[in-house]
Motif scaffolding. Structure first.
Motif, short mmCIF file in Angstrom:
data_model
loop_
_atom_site.label_atom_id
_atom_site.label_comp_id
_atom_site.label_asym_id
_atom_site.label_seq_id
_atom_site.Cartn_x
_atom_site.Cartn_y
_atom_site.Cartn_z
N ARG A 13 0.88 -1.17 0.00
CA ARG A 13 0.00 0.00 0.00
C ARG A 13 0.92 1.22 0.00
NH1 ARG A 13 -4.80 -2.27 0.70
NH2 ARG A 13 -4.94 -4.16 1.93
N VAL A 14 0.79 2.03 -1.03
CA VAL A 14 1.72 3.13 -1.25
C VAL A 14 1.02 4.47 -1.18
CG1 VAL A 14 3.24 1.65 -2.62
CG2 VAL A 14 1.49 3.00 -3.78
N ARG A 15 1.77 5.50 -0.79
CA ARG A 15 1.22 6.85 -0.70
C ARG A 15 1.03 7.47 -2.07
NH1 ARG A 15 5.17 7.06 3.64
NH2 ARG A 15 6.59 7.77 2.04
N ASP A 16 2.01 7.30 -2.95
CA ASP A 16 1.99 7.93 -4.27
C ASP A 16 2.18 6.84 -5.32
OD1 ASP A 16 2.58 9.22 -6.68
OD2 ASP A 16 3.69 10.83 -5.69
N SER B 286 5.71 5.21 -7.04
CA SER B 286 6.03 3.80 -6.88
C SER B 286 6.07 3.08 -8.22
CB SER B 286 5.03 3.13 -5.94
OG SER B 286 5.16 3.65 -4.65
N GLN C 239 -2.86 2.21 -4.29
CA GLN C 239 -2.85 3.61 -3.87
C GLN C 239 -3.67 3.76 -2.61
OE1 GLN C 239 -1.55 6.63 -5.49
NE2 GLN C 239 -2.08 7.45 -3.51
N ILE D 121 -3.67 6.22 1.38
CA ILE D 121 -2.93 6.93 2.42
C ILE D 121 -2.93 6.15 3.73
CG2 ILE D 121 -3.26 9.24 1.46
CD1 ILE D 121 -5.57 9.58 3.44
N THR E 200 -1.73 3.30 4.87
CA THR E 200 -0.86 2.16 4.64
C THR E 200 -0.96 1.17 5.79
OG1 THR E 200 0.98 3.38 5.60
CG2 THR E 200 0.80 3.42 3.20
N LYS F 144 4.08 -0.58 7.52
CA LYS F 144 5.05 0.50 7.60
C LYS F 144 6.41 -0.05 7.18
CE LYS F 144 2.00 3.23 9.42
NZ LYS F 144 1.07 3.72 8.47
N PRO F 145 7.27 0.79 6.61
CA PRO F 145 8.58 0.31 6.17
C PRO F 145 9.38 -0.39 7.27
CG PRO F 145 8.18 2.50 5.32
CD PRO F 145 7.05 2.18 6.27
N ASP G 106 12.47 2.01 -1.57
CA ASP G 106 11.49 2.46 -2.56
C ASP G 106 10.90 3.79 -2.09
OD1 ASP G 106 9.33 2.03 -0.80
OD2 ASP G 106 8.37 0.53 -2.06
N ASP H 128 8.30 4.65 -0.63
CA ASP H 128 7.65 4.61 0.68
C ASP H 128 8.58 4.15 1.79
OD1 ASP H 128 4.57 5.19 0.57
OD2 ASP H 128 5.08 4.14 -1.29
#
Length: 121
Positions: free
Chosen positions: A11-14, A18, A56, A58, A60, A63-64, A109, A111
């Motif tokens: 799940r990515v912010r942008d 990505s 896509q 917000i 997520t 978390k990384p 990456d 994120d």
């Protein structure tokens, strides 16, 4: 039970950042792009191989710092580092050689997820 890996979801912010990273820079082909429940989704990867699913959003779920990394094989670690450097992507950790037959390094990456690039010698 006989299972095989199908995909990994991030799940990515942008989504576009990505997609640029995984498609243009790392070279994963776009298998398909679609919308589901109001969210844009892209499946990347080569036929017969596990895919990376980018969603896509917000909110997520991962978390990384959760300990997940994605690994790719490179023909030449030195060439991969040079190509990534030319794209402005720094090495986050490494290179590391835990044994005479393996070398690898990590990049991040968009994120902050770790991506391992490995070369088996």
């Amino acid at each position: 039970m006989n299972l095989s890996m199908n995909w990994i979801t991030l799940r990515v912010r942008d989504l576009e950042a990505s997609l640029d990273f995984y498609h243009r820079i790392l070279g994963l082909p776009v298998e398909r792009r679609f919308e589901s429940r109001g969210r844009q989704i892209v499946m990347l990867g080569t036929e017969g191989q596990p895919k990376i699913e980018l969603i896509q959003g917000i909110d997520t779920a991962l978390k990384p710092e959760c300990g997940i990394s994605i690994g790719f094989e490179a023909g030449s670690l030195d060439e991969a580092m040079a190509e990534l450097s030319n794209e402005g992507i720094p090495v986050a950790r490494g290179p590391v050689s835990p044994n005479p037959h393996l070398r690898f390094f990590y990049i991040l990456d968009p994120d902050g997820f770790e991506v391992q690039i490995a070369e088996h010698c």
